[in-house]
Design a protein around this motif. Sequence first.
Motif, PDB file in Angstrom:
ATOM      1  N   TYR A  42       0.685  -1.231   0.061  1.00  0.00           N
ATOM      2  CA  TYR A  42       0.046  -0.142   0.093  1.00  0.00           C
ATOM      3  C   TYR A  42       0.842   1.355   0.085  1.00  0.00           C
ATOM      4  CZ  TYR A  42      -4.193   2.725   0.662  1.00  0.00           C
ATOM      5  OH  TYR A  42      -5.318   3.702   0.578  1.00  0.00           O
ATOM      6  N   ARG A  43       0.459   2.218  -0.766  1.00  0.00           N
ATOM      7  CA  ARG A  43       1.180   3.604  -0.945  1.00  0.00           C
ATOM      8  C   ARG A  43       0.161   4.533  -0.240  1.00  0.00           C
ATOM      9  NH1 ARG A  43       5.573   2.843  -4.020  1.00  0.00           N
ATOM     10  NH2 ARG A  43       6.026   0.326  -4.232  1.00  0.00           N
ATOM     11  N   ALA A  44       0.833   5.494   0.571  1.00  0.00           N
ATOM     12  CA  ALA A  44      -0.114   6.604   1.216  1.00  0.00           C
ATOM     13  C   ALA A  44       1.094   7.445   1.957  1.00  0.00           C
ATOM     14  CB  ALA A  44      -0.909   5.955   2.167  1.00  0.00           C
ATOM     15  N   HIS A  45       0.671   8.763   1.684  1.00  0.00           N
ATOM     16  CA  HIS A  45       1.331   9.736   2.576  1.00  0.00           C
ATOM     17  C   HIS A  45       0.415  11.096   2.767  1.00  0.00           C
ATOM     18  CE1 HIS A  45       4.174  13.377   1.316  1.00  0.00           C
ATOM     19  NE2 HIS A  45       4.129  13.078   2.957  1.00  0.00           N
ATOM     20  N   GLN A  46       0.658  11.140   4.210  1.00  0.00           N
ATOM     21  CA  GLN A  46      -0.229  11.945   4.885  1.00  0.00           C
ATOM     22  C   GLN A  46       0.421  13.108   5.804  1.00  0.00           C
ATOM     23  OE1 GLN A  46      -1.847  11.108   8.678  1.00  0.00           O
ATOM     24  NE2 GLN A  46      -4.224  11.508   7.973  1.00  0.00           N
ATOM     25  N   PHE A  61      -3.329   8.630  -1.412  1.00  0.00           N
ATOM     26  CA  PHE A  61      -3.168   7.500  -1.247  1.00  0.00           C
ATOM     27  C   PHE A  61      -3.989   6.501  -2.122  1.00  0.00           C
ATOM     28  CE2 PHE A  61      -6.612   9.570   1.102  1.00  0.00           C
ATOM     29  CZ  PHE A  61      -7.633   8.870   0.783  1.00  0.00           C
ATOM     30  N   ASP A  62      -3.493   5.282  -2.228  1.00  0.00           N
ATOM     31  CA  ASP A  62      -4.092   4.114  -3.017  1.00  0.00           C
ATOM     32  C   ASP A  62      -5.543   3.969  -2.936  1.00  0.00           C
ATOM     33  OD1 ASP A  62      -1.800   3.894  -4.650  1.00  0.00           O
ATOM     34  OD2 ASP A  62      -1.064   2.065  -3.513  1.00  0.00           O
ATOM     35  N   HIS A  63      -6.574   3.181  -3.929  1.00  0.00           N
ATOM     36  CA  HIS A  63      -7.724   2.750  -3.535  1.00  0.00           C
ATOM     37  C   HIS A  63      -7.955   2.349  -2.349  1.00  0.00           C
ATOM     38  CE1 HIS A  63     -10.259  -0.567  -3.394  1.00  0.00           C
ATOM     39  NE2 HIS A  63     -11.291   0.171  -4.117  1.00  0.00           N
ATOM     40  N   LEU A  64      -9.240   2.808  -1.789  1.00  0.00           N
ATOM     41  CA  LEU A  64      -9.500   2.526  -0.372  1.00  0.00           C
ATOM     42  C   LEU A  64     -11.002   2.466  -0.117  1.00  0.00           C
ATOM     43  CD1 LEU A  64      -7.944   2.190   2.344  1.00  0.00           C
ATOM     44  CD2 LEU A  64      -8.231   4.504   2.555  1.00  0.00           C
ATOM     45  N   VAL A  65     -11.448   1.541   0.552  1.00  0.00           N
ATOM     46  CA  VAL A  65     -12.845   1.443   1.110  1.00  0.00           C
ATOM     47  C   VAL A  65     -12.806   1.914   2.451  1.00  0.00           C
ATOM     48  CG1 VAL A  65     -14.774   0.150   1.088  1.00  0.00           C
ATOM     49  CG2 VAL A  65     -13.308  -0.314  -0.879  1.00  0.00           C
ATOM     50  N   PHE A  66     -13.659   2.736   2.802  1.00  0.00           N
ATOM     51  CA  PHE A  66     -13.628   3.054   4.421  1.00  0.00           C
ATOM     52  C   PHE A  66     -15.141   2.643   4.859  1.00  0.00           C
ATOM     53  CE2 PHE A  66     -11.303   6.313   2.297  1.00  0.00           C
ATOM     54  CZ  PHE A  66     -10.300   6.787   3.246  1.00  0.00           C
ATOM     55  N   GLU A  90     -11.222  10.165  -7.900  1.00  0.00           N
ATOM     56  CA  GLU A  90     -12.743  10.402  -7.372  1.00  0.00           C
ATOM     57  C   GLU A  90     -13.137   9.171  -6.404  1.00  0.00           C
ATOM     58  OE1 GLU A  90     -14.251   8.906 -11.395  1.00  0.00           O
ATOM     59  OE2 GLU A  90     -13.183   6.790 -10.818  1.00  0.00           O
ATOM     60  N   GLY A  91     -14.409   9.713  -5.695  1.00  0.00           N
ATOM     61  CA  GLY A  91     -14.745   8.964  -4.830  1.00  0.00           C
ATOM     62  C   GLY A  91     -16.528   8.773  -4.732  1.00  0.00           C
ATOM     63  N   ALA A  92     -16.983   7.856  -3.941  1.00  0.00           N
ATOM     64  CA  ALA A  92     -18.393   7.935  -3.843  1.00  0.00           C
ATOM     65  C   ALA A  92     -18.704   7.462  -2.298  1.00  0.00           C
ATOM     66  CB  ALA A  92     -19.072   6.837  -4.807  1.00  0.00           C
ATOM     67  N   ALA A  93     -19.772   7.722  -1.696  1.00  0.00           N
ATOM     68  CA  ALA A  93     -20.078   7.606  -0.627  1.00  0.00           C
ATOM     69  C   ALA A  93     -21.659   7.172  -0.475  1.00  0.00           C
ATOM     70  CB  ALA A  93     -20.078   8.559   0.438  1.00  0.00           C
ATOM     71  N   GLY A 121     -11.601   5.824  -6.234  1.00  0.00           N
ATOM     72  CA  GLY A 121     -11.634   5.225  -7.608  1.00  0.00           C
ATOM     73  C   GLY A 121     -10.208   4.324  -7.409  1.00  0.00           C
ATOM     74  N   ALA A 122     -10.215   3.548  -8.719  1.00  0.00           N
ATOM     75  CA  ALA A 122      -8.993   2.719  -8.946  1.00  0.00           C
ATOM     76  C   ALA A 122      -7.616   3.263  -8.975  1.00  0.00           C
ATOM     77  CB  ALA A 122      -9.079   1.843 -10.356  1.00  0.00           C
ATOM     78  N   ASP A 123      -7.583   4.679  -9.217  1.00  0.00           N
ATOM     79  CA  ASP A 123      -6.315   5.298  -9.299  1.00  0.00           C
ATOM     80  C   ASP A 123      -6.087   6.103  -7.903  1.00  0.00           C
ATOM     81  OD1 ASP A 123      -5.839   4.887 -11.641  1.00  0.00           O
ATOM     82  OD2 ASP A 123      -7.153   6.636 -12.837  1.00  0.00           O
ATOM     83  N   PRO A 124      -4.802   6.450  -7.556  1.00  0.00           N
ATOM     84  CA  PRO A 124      -4.694   7.170  -6.263  1.00  0.00           C
ATOM     85  C   PRO A 124      -5.514   8.344  -6.430  1.00  0.00           C
ATOM     86  CG  PRO A 124      -2.501   6.320  -7.203  1.00  0.00           C
ATOM     87  CD  PRO A 124      -3.649   6.191  -8.192  1.00  0.00           C
ATOM     88  N   VAL A 125      -6.012   8.901  -4.724  1.00  0.00           N
ATOM     89  CA  VAL A 125      -6.598   9.985  -4.727  1.00  0.00           C
ATOM     90  C   VAL A 125      -5.543  10.983  -3.945  1.00  0.00           C
ATOM     91  CG1 VAL A 125      -8.847   8.989  -4.755  1.00  0.00           C
ATOM     92  CG2 VAL A 125      -7.799   9.318  -2.718  1.00  0.00           C
TER      93      VAL A 125
END
Length: 336
Positions: A42-46, A61-66, A90-93, A121-125
Amino acid sequence: MLPESVFKTADLPVGDRFEAWTQRMGRTHAPMQLASDRAADYRAHQRMIGLGDVTVWPATFDHLVFRRTPKLIRQSDPEVYHLSLLLRGEGAAAWDRQEAAYRVNDIHTNCSSRSYEIHTGADPVSLVGVEIPRSLVALPANRADQVIGSRISGREGVGALLAQFLVQLASDTGSYQPSDGPRLGTVLADLVTAVFAGALDAEALLPPETRGRTLALRIKAFIRRNLGDQELTPARIAAAHHISRSHLYRLFQAEGLTVASYIRDQRLENARRDLADPALRATPVHAVAARWGFPRAAEFTRAFRAAHGVPPSELRRQAVAQEREARPEGRGPCAN
């Protein structure tokens, strides 16, 4: 510099990255179930920026489901609102049988006290997140909660002010002192409150002090958009915002400013930036001055020297010298 911490999964062993990111998100907002098709590496930077009781966190960060479930809410609820300004991807809730999709420059809202599911989405956000205690949003709780899940535009109105504030803060924390954090947190709380009120069409519910500070932010944004206009006067600014000049003066006096000094300082700072920009080196100094509302060269030179300690031509010369010193030896700007 404002209090800030940085988290990068790249600093961790591959096998520990996703679990560490899950724990980080639990501390950032509230405990959540996270899943990803990139969990194996997993790739993420915060970055987490502290503004008193408010936290701002730019992240990529990479694709994620919260998933925030009723069970997790019962276990731990910090009672905060969360907002995300989407900058890339992109995202959806989904919540309470409702769904919303989000695109770049949209602002997503949720609350630690309600269950939800968010998919990127599939791409990093890339986004700028905000965590703000519910108690700091100066609206009746039953009304403010009606905004949760809404898609708010960051391209117009108060949403654009909020988006600009977040992007500017995330891009430059070094210009602030640690003591500025609580003040900036108050500004951010005012903007979030105003965004919620706008979404509810309930501006009348805003406390007078919040209305005043938000109006001052609107006026400053208007000034910055019109700095090149030589007719940018207090009378015109007041008329554009349907207030009297005395009201305008009081708004700025509350911050220890005058309207004229704010306009002058903004013009001089933009001129300084352009004069130091290598891409604008061929632009004459007088043209830079005129672009930012100084039609008379002598007046500009006097004001610039008073603000920056050197005349504009000298600042440009210093910028050229610094660029040459920083350039690798023997390489010109077009070398390959």
